[in-house]
Design a protein around this motif. Structure first.
Motif, PDB file in Angstrom:
ATOM      1  N   PRO A 622     -23.116  -8.610  12.219  1.00 27.93           N
ATOM      2  CA  PRO A 622     -22.592  -8.289  13.558  1.00 27.93           C
ATOM      3  C   PRO A 622     -21.103  -8.582  13.703  1.00 27.93           C
ATOM      4  CG  PRO A 622     -24.686  -9.460  13.734  1.00 27.93           C
ATOM      5  CD  PRO A 622     -24.266  -9.537  12.294  1.00 27.93           C
ATOM      6  N   MET A 623     -20.658  -9.700  13.174  1.00 26.24           N
ATOM      7  CA  MET A 623     -19.248 -10.076  13.297  1.00 26.24           C
ATOM      8  C   MET A 623     -18.350  -9.112  12.528  1.00 26.24           C
ATOM      9  SD  MET A 623     -17.587 -13.744  12.354  1.00 26.24           S
ATOM     10  CE  MET A 623     -15.823 -14.039  12.438  1.00 26.24           C
ATOM     11  N   VAL A 624     -18.782  -8.715  11.344  1.00 26.97           N
ATOM     12  CA  VAL A 624     -18.001  -7.774  10.539  1.00 26.97           C
ATOM     13  C   VAL A 624     -17.888  -6.432  11.250  1.00 26.97           C
ATOM     14  CG1 VAL A 624     -17.965  -6.478   8.372  1.00 26.97           C
ATOM     15  CG2 VAL A 624     -18.537  -8.903   8.350  1.00 26.97           C
ATOM     16  N   ILE A 625     -18.989  -5.955  11.804  1.00 26.06           N
ATOM     17  CA  ILE A 625     -18.967  -4.679  12.525  1.00 26.06           C
ATOM     18  C   ILE A 625     -18.030  -4.755  13.724  1.00 26.06           C
ATOM     19  CG2 ILE A 625     -20.355  -3.121  13.951  1.00 26.06           C
ATOM     20  CD1 ILE A 625     -22.694  -3.619  12.063  1.00 26.06           C
ATOM     21  N   ASP A 626     -18.046  -5.863  14.450  1.00 31.19           N
ATOM     22  CA  ASP A 626     -17.193  -5.996  15.632  1.00 31.19           C
ATOM     23  C   ASP A 626     -15.709  -5.968  15.260  1.00 31.19           C
ATOM     24  OD1 ASP A 626     -19.308  -6.088  17.352  1.00 31.19           O
ATOM     25  OD2 ASP A 626     -19.388  -8.269  17.465  1.00 31.19           O
ATOM     26  N   ILE A 627     -15.341  -6.689  14.205  1.00 28.55           N
ATOM     27  CA  ILE A 627     -13.934  -6.711  13.795  1.00 28.55           C
ATOM     28  C   ILE A 627     -13.495  -5.339  13.325  1.00 28.55           C
ATOM     29  CG2 ILE A 627     -12.280  -7.703  12.175  1.00 28.55           C
ATOM     30  CD1 ILE A 627     -13.990 -10.231  12.128  1.00 28.55           C
ATOM     31  N   MET A 628     -14.337  -4.676  12.507  1.00 32.43           N
ATOM     32  CA  MET A 628     -13.978  -3.351  11.999  1.00 32.43           C
ATOM     33  C   MET A 628     -13.952  -2.310  13.109  1.00 32.43           C
ATOM     34  SD  MET A 628     -15.923  -3.242   8.292  1.00 32.43           S
ATOM     35  CE  MET A 628     -14.945  -1.841   7.712  1.00 32.43           C
ATOM     36  N   SER A 629     -14.786  -2.496  14.128  1.00 32.72           N
ATOM     37  CA  SER A 629     -14.791  -1.550  15.254  1.00 32.72           C
ATOM     38  C   SER A 629     -13.444  -1.519  15.941  1.00 32.72           C
ATOM     39  CB  SER A 629     -15.876  -1.942  16.265  1.00 32.72           C
ATOM     40  OG  SER A 629     -17.159  -1.832  15.707  1.00 32.72           O
ATOM     41  N   LEU A 630     -12.835  -2.678  16.104  1.00 30.24           N
ATOM     42  CA  LEU A 630     -11.536  -2.739  16.758  1.00 30.24           C
ATOM     43  C   LEU A 630     -10.432  -2.236  15.837  1.00 30.24           C
ATOM     44  CD1 LEU A 630     -11.968  -6.191  18.506  1.00 30.24           C
ATOM     45  CD2 LEU A 630     -11.979  -3.941  19.585  1.00 30.24           C
ATOM     46  N   GLU A 631     -10.580  -2.441  14.553  1.00 29.33           N
ATOM     47  CA  GLU A 631      -9.570  -1.964  13.601  1.00 29.33           C
ATOM     48  C   GLU A 631      -9.617  -0.450  13.415  1.00 29.33           C
ATOM     49  OE1 GLU A 631      -7.344  -5.132  12.913  1.00 29.33           O
ATOM     50  OE2 GLU A 631      -7.148  -3.450  11.525  1.00 29.33           O
ATOM     51  N   LEU A 632     -10.840   0.131  13.434  1.00 33.72           N
ATOM     52  CA  LEU A 632     -11.012   1.543  13.085  1.00 33.72           C
ATOM     53  C   LEU A 632     -11.472   2.403  14.260  1.00 33.72           C
ATOM     54  CD1 LEU A 632     -12.741   0.984   9.616  1.00 33.72           C
ATOM     55  CD2 LEU A 632     -10.393   1.739  10.021  1.00 33.72           C
ATOM     56  N   ALA A 633     -11.473   1.827  15.462  1.00 34.88           N
ATOM     57  CA  ALA A 633     -11.814   2.579  16.680  1.00 34.88           C
ATOM     58  C   ALA A 633     -13.198   3.209  16.590  1.00 34.88           C
ATOM     59  CB  ALA A 633     -10.751   3.654  16.955  1.00 34.88           C
ATOM     60  N   ARG A 641     -24.795   3.095  13.456  1.00 29.89           N
ATOM     61  CA  ARG A 641     -24.969   3.594  12.087  1.00 29.89           C
ATOM     62  C   ARG A 641     -24.617   2.515  11.075  1.00 29.89           C
ATOM     63  NH1 ARG A 641     -21.503   8.636   9.400  1.00 29.89           N
ATOM     64  NH2 ARG A 641     -21.519   7.809   7.278  1.00 29.89           N
ATOM     65  N   GLU A 642     -23.546   1.786  11.328  1.00 35.54           N
ATOM     66  CA  GLU A 642     -23.141   0.722  10.406  1.00 35.54           C
ATOM     67  C   GLU A 642     -24.202  -0.368  10.321  1.00 35.54           C
ATOM     68  OE1 GLU A 642     -20.468   0.412   8.347  1.00 35.54           O
ATOM     69  OE2 GLU A 642     -20.042   2.500   8.863  1.00 35.54           O
ATOM     70  N   TRP A 643     -24.841  -0.669  11.445  1.00 32.80           N
ATOM     71  CA  TRP A 643     -25.897  -1.676  11.419  1.00 32.80           C
ATOM     72  C   TRP A 643     -27.074  -1.205  10.560  1.00 32.80           C
ATOM     73  CZ3 TRP A 643     -26.605  -6.624  12.442  1.00 32.80           C
ATOM     74  CH2 TRP A 643     -27.926  -7.104  12.425  1.00 32.80           C
ATOM     75  N   ASP A 644     -27.534   0.018  10.803  1.00 30.66           N
ATOM     76  CA  ASP A 644     -28.682   0.546  10.064  1.00 30.66           C
ATOM     77  C   ASP A 644     -28.388   0.625   8.566  1.00 30.66           C
ATOM     78  OD1 ASP A 644     -30.030   0.795  12.448  1.00 30.66           O
ATOM     79  OD2 ASP A 644     -29.557   2.926  12.708  1.00 30.66           O
ATOM     80  N   GLU A 645     -27.209   1.137   8.221  1.00 33.35           N
ATOM     81  CA  GLU A 645     -26.869   1.273   6.805  1.00 33.35           C
ATOM     82  C   GLU A 645     -26.642  -0.091   6.154  1.00 33.35           C
ATOM     83  OE1 GLU A 645     -23.575   3.938   6.458  1.00 33.35           O
ATOM     84  OE2 GLU A 645     -24.787   5.715   6.950  1.00 33.35           O
ATOM     85  N   GLY A 646     -26.117  -1.033   6.927  1.00 34.50           N
ATOM     86  CA  GLY A 646     -25.907  -2.373   6.383  1.00 34.50           C
ATOM     87  C   GLY A 646     -27.222  -3.061   6.051  1.00 34.50           C
ATOM     88  N   VAL A 647     -28.190  -3.005   6.963  1.00 35.54           N
ATOM     89  CA  VAL A 647     -29.496  -3.627   6.718  1.00 35.54           C
ATOM     90  C   VAL A 647     -30.198  -2.937   5.557  1.00 35.54           C
ATOM     91  CG1 VAL A 647     -31.766  -4.107   7.704  1.00 35.54           C
ATOM     92  CG2 VAL A 647     -29.709  -4.388   9.102  1.00 35.54           C
TER      93      VAL A 647
END
Length: 738
Positions: A622-633, A641-647
């Motif tokens: 969750p933390m990685v997705i949140d940081i990347m969300s702000l970096e990559l809009a 999608r990132e959560w599903d593919e990550g799991v």
């Protein structure tokens, strides 16, 4: 009888002569020492002098900025004649390499440093396949040497000799990512002692001047002192020899980014779906590619029925011309060859190698172990890596899939082999397996071989009638030599010559990579972590990790790390997991400087958390997705999608099946820790009772590290929200917004 005067003269001459010889010897020794010292400093790009000159009040160094992924994609599109407004044909690439593993990235770096116009295209991420799932060894191969003598196989002998030479190059060009590692070979039968002693000494001799350290014998007592976990019963003694160890996927990323630094167009998550051929000659003249990443959140209007407009289709898929195309796709080699010729026979025999990761207390921090004769005749390694212990590998024929799953029977076989060598009071349990993965070795197929284990991991270079150049086989240690041979062959086969604007020579220079430092190596020193602590107030384990993972670029990573605000020390660095030294600044750095585009890119190949502890990686997702969300809009759809593919990816890293399908809310609510209390979850738990530290501690427990810290995350310009340990907080690009 000489006169007294003559005798005195003879004595004076003798003394003067001795004084002269002594002075000459001293001067020569000094000059040799100075020459060696200067050449050594030159080889390591300034060695420790550059980084050791920094202190707490110094300004961090500035490094050249790499082109962004968007800029690299624009370069690739610009090479297409269809992208030119006047319709004029653009200058094609000299070489276009398909595949961003160790070999493909190595070819790109070799070609770029010679001055060729190069493009490297990877369908997934750099090192996403075999190159990130190795045994983490940089070695010549003691078992290959044994087979060379047993079977009188000269090719095996040459393979070992070549690999030992490349091992030295490895340690020189990337000292921050690789290191010498002593490996113990325990002896339980007296007659085997001289046999293995001769073998290790032959291994030393074959390395020649590039030998790391000489092998040596340990008595039973000394062997148990060096490797306390070793089984004492029946132990005669042990031999210790030296090989290399490295951080494989970070090495791969460093090779690719160094190629980009030298001018190569390097891009990931772009797929080659067609080889373009000249309609008259039938020769390959380029490729058709497609960007696999969805665009950032936009409000662009779709065509009728929600379909993409023609302009949008062209933006995603386009052609790239090239004088030569290199197929360096590892296990997927034959899929590209089929694009060229559907009737071509396969040349790769895929073999699966399963590894498991155990807690660090299973091995000493600086000593590995090899079992040369397992219960079924295979070899198994037991190695310290990144604070944990790697055990493996298996070797069996397999089918080719993007993310193969480690089979339970293979995991149990490795555990049973580990038990044979460890003290009986050590309970080796299934719950101690923190991660497990299956890598596919792209072995070159030998039609006379009875099984894949007997295949030689040498490489071959093949060119099809239409001009598809394929490099297949080989191993991590020899990637640079393979790349050199490939570029040499490509220059000759495709008749590549420098343009007058790039070189005054009629031909490209020879290979440069034997002395080309990778990104991070120039200012690295073994004391760099001290400078990071003094300048940024990092925890010692974090500073040590950053220095080894990024070399001199650790300055930039530390600068991007967030202030903690809530503690006097450490002053910076929010850990992704309280159990490991990976911090938030690494996520930002990976996006801005290493082409990380998905959460899996970060968790698996920029940091190594997914390889070290699958459940800890799940909690950090969750933390990685949140940081990347702000970096990559990223919008909500992309985040989901990132959560599903990550799991789904973590399942291939040993995440128990019972955890697949878990939601983000469940993970943030501490379900990972509570699984250990359930009947099925106890099988994957590392402790017998309940955790004393509350939720989220149990099965995801790692091997080292201090408690978690909280703080702000450095993000892109603008504002946003990030969930940290279940708490929603507002952030801006300068720090926390209280």
């Amino acid at each position: 009888m000489p006169t007294p005067r003559l005798s005195g003269a003879i004595t004076r001459n003798r003394l003067l002569r001795q004084a002269f010889y002594a002075t000459a010897a001293t001067t020569t020794t000094y000059l040799v020492y100075r020459s060696y010292k200067n050449s050594t400093a030159s080889r390591i790009g300034g060695g420790g002098s550059k980084s050791s000159s920094f202190h707490a009040s110094s300004t961090p160094p500035k490094f050249p900025q790499l082109p962004t992924r968007a800029e690299q994609l624009a370069r690739l599109r610009a090479a297409s004649s269809s992208s030119q407004k006047d319709g004029a044909a653009a200058a094609p690439y000299d070489l276009l390499i398909i595949g961003g593993g160790a070999t493909g990235a190595g070819v790109a770096l070799d070609a770029a440093t010679r001055g060729l116009k190069v493009a490297l295209i990877e369908r997934d991420d750099f090192s996403c396949g075999t190159s990130s799932k190795s045994t983490k060894l940089v070695h010549g191969g003691v078992r290959y040497l044994e087979k060379a003598f047993k079977e009188l196989d000269y090719n095996q002998y040459l393979l070992v000799k070549e690999a030992l030479k490349e091992r030295a190059v490895f340690l020189n060009t990337a000292p921050h990512l690789s290191m010498a590692l002593p490996i113990m070979l325990p002896i339980y039968t007296w007659w085997k002692l001289p046999y293995f002693w001769v073998g290790t000494k032959m291994y030393d001799w074959l390395a020649g001047a590039e030998n790391l350290e000489g092998s040596y014998f340990l008595t039973k007592g000394k062997a148990c002192e060096q490797f306390p976990m070793l089984k004492e019963e029946g132990l005669v003694g042990a031999l210790v020899y030296y090989d290399g160890s490295h951080n494989d996927s970070r090495m791969n990323v460093a090779i690719a980014t160094t190629a980009a630094l030298h001018g190569a167009t390097v891009i990931n998550h772009v797929e080659v779906n067609q080889l373009i051929k000249d309609p008259v000659t039938g020769q390959i003249t380029g490729v058709r590619v497609r960007d696999l990443l969805p665009p950032p959140t936009t409000t662009t209007k779709k065509g009728k029925g929600g379909k993409k407009t023609q302009q949008e289709e062209e933006a995603v898929e386009f052609s790239v011309p090239a004088k030569g195309v290199v197929n360096a796709t590892g296990p997927f080699t034959d899929s590209i060859r089929i694009l060229d010729d559907p009737s071509v026979p396969p040349i790769v025999a895929p073999s699966s190698g399963v590894h498991i990761v155990l807690p660090g207390y299973y091995s000493p921090q600086r000593m590995g172990l090899i079992d040369p004769s397992t219960s079924d005749g295979r070899v198994i390694f037991f190695l310290p890596w990144q604070g944990n212990t790697i055990a493996g590998t298996t070797d069996a024929p397999t089918e080719i899939t993007p993310h193969p799953l480690p089979l339970e029977e293979e995991i149990n076989w490795i555990l049973s082999e580990v038990r044979r060598y460890l003290a009986p009071d050590i309970n080796v349990r299934r719950g101690d397996v923190l991660a497990a993965w299956s890598g596919i070795r792209p072995l070159v197929k030998d039609p006379n071989a009875k099984n894949t284990e007997s295949l030689v991991r040498s490489h071959l270079i093949n060119t099809s009638p239409s001009g598809l150049l394929t490099i297949a086989g080989g191993k991590w240690t020899t990637y640079r030599q393979m790349a050199e041979e490939t570029v040499d062959h490509a220059i000759q086969y495709f008749n590549l010559r420098p343009t007058t604007t790039t070189s005054g020579s009629a031909s490209f220079p020879p290979c440069q990579t034997e002395h080309t430092k990778l990104i991070g190596a120039h200012g690295y020193s073994t004391t760099l972590f001290i400078n990071l602590i003094q300048h940024y107030g990092l925890e010692t384990p974090v500073a040590q990790h950053l220095a080894h993972a990024y070399g001199d670029r650790a300055w930039t990573v530390a600068h991007l790390a967030s202030p903690t605000h809530h503690t006097r020390f450490p002053a910076r660095g929010l850990r992704l997991s309280p159990l490991y030294p990976f911090i938030d600044g690494e996520v930002v750095y990976a996006v801005r400087n290493e082409y990380a585009q998905t959460a899996v890119d970060v968790l698996a190949r920029r940091t190594r958390l997914a390889f070290l502890n699958a459940q800890a990686a799940l909690e950090a997702l969750p933390m990685v997705i949140d940081i990347m969300s702000l970096e990559l809009a990223w919008g909500e759809d992309r985040r989901a999608r990132e959560w599903d593919e990550g799991v789904r990816f973590l399942e291939s890293m040993g995440l128990p099946r019972m955890m697949v399908g878990v939601t983000r809310a469940q993970v943030e609510g501490g379900i990972v820790g509570r699984w250990a209390e359930e009947e099925e979850g106890r099988r994957y738990s590392r402790y017998a009772g309940k955790a004393g530290g509350g939720e989220g501690v149990g099965v995801a427990e790692g091997v080292s590290g201090e408690g978690g810290v909280t703080g702000a995350v450095v993000v892109a310009e603008g504002e946003g929200e990030v969930v940290v340990r279940g708490e929603t907080r507002k952030w801006w690009s300068g720090g926390v917004k209280e």
